[in-house]
Design a protein around this motif. Sequence first.
Motif, PDB file in Angstrom:
ATOM      1  N   UNK A  60       0.836  -1.200   0.000  1.00  0.00           N
ATOM      2  CA  UNK A  60       0.000   0.000   0.000  1.00  0.00           C
ATOM      3  C   UNK A  60       0.874   1.255   0.000  1.00  0.00           C
ATOM      4  N   UNK A  61       1.929   1.217   0.778  1.00  0.00           N
ATOM      5  CA  UNK A  61       2.822   2.375   0.849  1.00  0.00           C
ATOM      6  C   UNK A  61       3.486   2.617  -0.496  1.00  0.00           C
TER       7      UNK A  61
ATOM      8  N   UNK B  72       3.066   5.991  -2.679  1.00  0.00           N
ATOM      9  CA  UNK B  72       4.222   6.807  -3.082  1.00  0.00           C
ATOM     10  C   UNK B  72       4.310   6.927  -4.597  1.00  0.00           C
ATOM     11  N   UNK B  73       4.048   5.836  -5.312  1.00  0.00           N
ATOM     12  CA  UNK B  73       4.063   5.871  -6.780  1.00  0.00           C
ATOM     13  C   UNK B  73       3.020   6.854  -7.306  1.00  0.00           C
ATOM     14  N   UNK B  74       1.838   6.838  -6.725  1.00  0.00           N
ATOM     15  CA  UNK B  74       0.779   7.766  -7.143  1.00  0.00           C
ATOM     16  C   UNK B  74       1.175   9.211  -6.837  1.00  0.00           C
TER      17      UNK B  74
ATOM     18  N   UNK C 238       3.066  14.573  -9.513  1.00  0.00           N
ATOM     19  CA  UNK C 238       3.894  15.784  -9.575  1.00  0.00           C
ATOM     20  C   UNK C 238       4.201  16.120 -11.030  1.00  0.00           C
ATOM     21  N   UNK C 239       3.989  17.355 -11.452  1.00  0.00           N
ATOM     22  CA  UNK C 239       4.337  17.739 -12.826  1.00  0.00           C
ATOM     23  C   UNK C 239       5.848  17.630 -13.048  1.00  0.00           C
TER      24      UNK C 239
ATOM     25  N   UNK D 279      13.554  15.743 -13.321  1.00  0.00           N
ATOM     26  CA  UNK D 279      12.402  15.501 -14.180  1.00  0.00           C
ATOM     27  C   UNK D 279      12.148  13.995 -14.250  1.00  0.00           C
ATOM     28  N   UNK D 280      11.323  13.522 -13.362  1.00  0.00           N
ATOM     29  CA  UNK D 280      10.943  12.118 -13.388  1.00  0.00           C
ATOM     30  C   UNK D 280      12.116  11.169 -13.233  1.00  0.00           C
TER      31      UNK D 280
END
Length: 181
Positions: A14-15, A19-21, A26-27, A89-90
């Motif tokens: 779940x964590x 965190x992935x979401x 974030x742009x 950037x990502x």
Amino acid sequence: DLPASSSVVADAGQTARALTAAVAARPPGTWVVDSAVRARAPRDFTPVPGLDPRLLLSRLDSLLPAARTLCLDSGHFLALATMMMTTLDGPHVNFGQDAQSVGLGLAHAIGAAMACPERLTVCVMGDGGAAMSMLELATAVDAGLSLLVVIVNDAAYGAEVHDFEPLGLDVSIARFPVRDW
């Protein structure tokens, strides 16, 4: 905010999904570390006379496009680069620290530049790692890659000097002449 003595108990799956979401939401270009982090940059760094790499890397961070690929070699400069080159950037950040060996960052940068030719690839490396990578630089030039190479020059394998000199060990083998890159 949790007190220092507190712990967090959570389901790992779940964590990870949460965190992935949060990261996905974030742009691009918004992962910027604040000035408080930059203020903690090592103060005892003594560069070869000339430009202080903290200033150079910070200024580059503000001048270069946020949509870039950042490849970092391994070495003493790494703390400076990760604190000063903070516009991320990502997934476009690559640490070339395989087996804690210097000199692999430029090879990683070549691969990154070939994988994403539409992006500027920035490779930050120390002078020790750069000396081990000159052939890769020729490869990057021959391939016509969009690649910026920044060499932080302290005329030493700086990590060894900073780790072992305070212990009273001889670090003369880790120092070398200043190179004019």
